[in-house]
Scaffold this active site. Sequence first.
Site, PDB file in Angstrom:
ATOM      1  N   LYS A   1       0.845  -1.209   0.000  1.00 21.72           N
ATOM      2  CA  LYS A   1       0.000   0.000   0.000  1.00 21.72           C
ATOM      3  C   LYS A   1       0.875   1.252   0.000  1.00 21.72           C
ATOM      4  O   LYS A   1       2.055   1.194   0.282  1.00 21.72           O
ATOM      5  CB  LYS A   1      -0.939   0.005   1.209  1.00 21.72           C
ATOM      6  CG  LYS A   1      -1.596  -1.325   1.492  1.00 21.72           C
ATOM      7  CD  LYS A   1      -2.502  -1.790   0.368  1.00 21.72           C
ATOM      8  CE  LYS A   1      -2.641  -3.285   0.380  1.00 21.72           C
ATOM      9  NZ  LYS A   1      -3.861  -3.865   0.670  1.00 21.72           N
TER      10      LYS A   1
HETATM   11  C1  LIG Z   1      -4.567  -4.891   1.288  1.00 22.04           C
HETATM   12  C2  LIG Z   1      -6.010  -4.705   1.389  1.00 22.04           C
HETATM   13  C3  LIG Z   1      -6.715  -5.037   2.555  1.00 22.04           C
HETATM   14  C4  LIG Z   1      -6.066  -5.724   3.709  1.00 22.04           C
HETATM   15  O1  LIG Z   1      -5.092  -4.974   4.340  1.00 22.04           O
HETATM   16  P1  LIG Z   1      -4.195  -5.675   5.452  1.00 22.04           P
HETATM   17  O2  LIG Z   1      -3.597  -4.510   6.174  1.00 22.04           O
HETATM   18  O3  LIG Z   1      -3.170  -6.494   4.729  1.00 22.04           O
HETATM   19  O4  LIG Z   1      -5.067  -6.499   6.292  1.00 22.04           O
HETATM   20  C5  LIG Z   1      -8.055  -4.781   2.609  1.00 22.04           C
HETATM   21  N1  LIG Z   1      -8.704  -4.234   1.566  1.00 22.04           N
HETATM   22  C6  LIG Z   1      -8.067  -3.908   0.435  1.00 22.04           C
HETATM   23  C7  LIG Z   1      -8.829  -3.288  -0.671  1.00 22.04           C
HETATM   24  C8  LIG Z   1      -6.704  -4.147   0.296  1.00 22.04           C
HETATM   25  O5  LIG Z   1      -6.079  -3.851  -0.840  1.00 22.04           O
END
Ligand SMILES: *Cc1c(COP(=O)(O)O)cnc(C)c1O
Length: 384
Positions: free
Chosen positions: A184
């Site tokens: 992210k």
């Molecule tokens: C990566 C992601 C998540 C999960 O995030 P984590 O911090 O890894 O639990 C949830 N929703 C979306 C759209 C994502 O891309």
Amino acid sequence: MNWRVPLCRPSFSEAELEAMLEAYRSGWVSPGPETARLEEAFCEYTGAGHGVAVSSCSAGLHLACLASGLGPGDQVIVPSLTFTSTVSAAVHVGATPRFADIAGPTEPWLSAEAVAAALDERTRGIITMHYGGHLGETIEIVELARKRDLVLIEDAAHAAGSWLQGRHAGTFGTAGVFSFSASKNLGIGEGGMLVTANSELAARAGSLSWHGLGSQIWQRHQQAAPVYELGALGFNYRFDDPRAALVHSRLQRLDADNRRRAAIDSYYREAFAEHELIEPTAAPPAGERSSYCLFTAVLDPRVDRDRFRQAVAERGVQTSVHYPLLHRSGVHAQPTVRLPHTEEYGRRCVTLPLYPQMEQWQVELVVETVCAVLAQTTGAAAAA
Ligand SMILES: *Cc1c(COP(=O)(O)O)cnc(C)c1O
């Protein structure tokens, strides 16, 4: 595989790493003062009332569903074009997900019209996902939720730094949740942040993230009060101080990082503007700022996506597909559901590399590689 251009790549300055090391050296590595400072900084940055740092965005989404009272018998409207966590959060509390379509073939966010059409007397909530950092039809969806008195949870995993009409992602609904996962735009490894304007919801989520304990370990440590009482059935969804210090430090350059992402996004858009075989997904309109977490595009139906991705990979450029559709297969499958735009997009979409530390030669290499591979494809199509 040693990519010449990876899809994304987290990076840390020496000063940011030093902030994390400082937390380790302090001797307090549980959630404590640094975590509290990060929660405050996140509220200040987003304009949210309350922040609860958690172990992941997935954990935060689960807590948001629980703390907002969603449960068995409730129907929750969700996109299919998302990561599993958006939907599993609802399933984990016993609610039933109801899939709704995206806005259009190059608009991969939840359609307000499709959400309205999916509402029925069992609907208690909506979970939106800000795809790639775009806020899409958020305003219309907020209005729907308000009129029907529905819980609205924003999966803002991609949307740290996105805003619309002066309001930050995560602050439109009942609660919003961000991710610090590696891929992210505020990625540091693992972690997440739940934000909400509702102080009771924040307190409930915070308590549930600590096994349902009312008072937190840091406070007890300071007050030397060894006794506690279990008030609810909770989880260990805590964050910790060293990572909180790292995220806090990274937050200072989030806007600059997102601007660099925007510049790469513009370069790609211009490069592909006249191309008949690849079309970038819709750009954010005036009045909206995206985090540009992902650069996504749609390939012409004549292009075989698997072969395209394979040929691009052989030239050292990593790509991805966001996402394999949840309603089509796996644990969330609902085989009778039809989502025409989502299905079309799911067949043809591709994600190209995008991260702020990309060198200009890498950006150019992506464009050259994509165009060269597409030219081969057209040649093959013309010969056939
Ligand atoms: C990566 C992601 C998540 C999960 O995030 P984590 O911090 O890894 O639990 C949830 N929703 C979306 C759209 C994502 O891309």
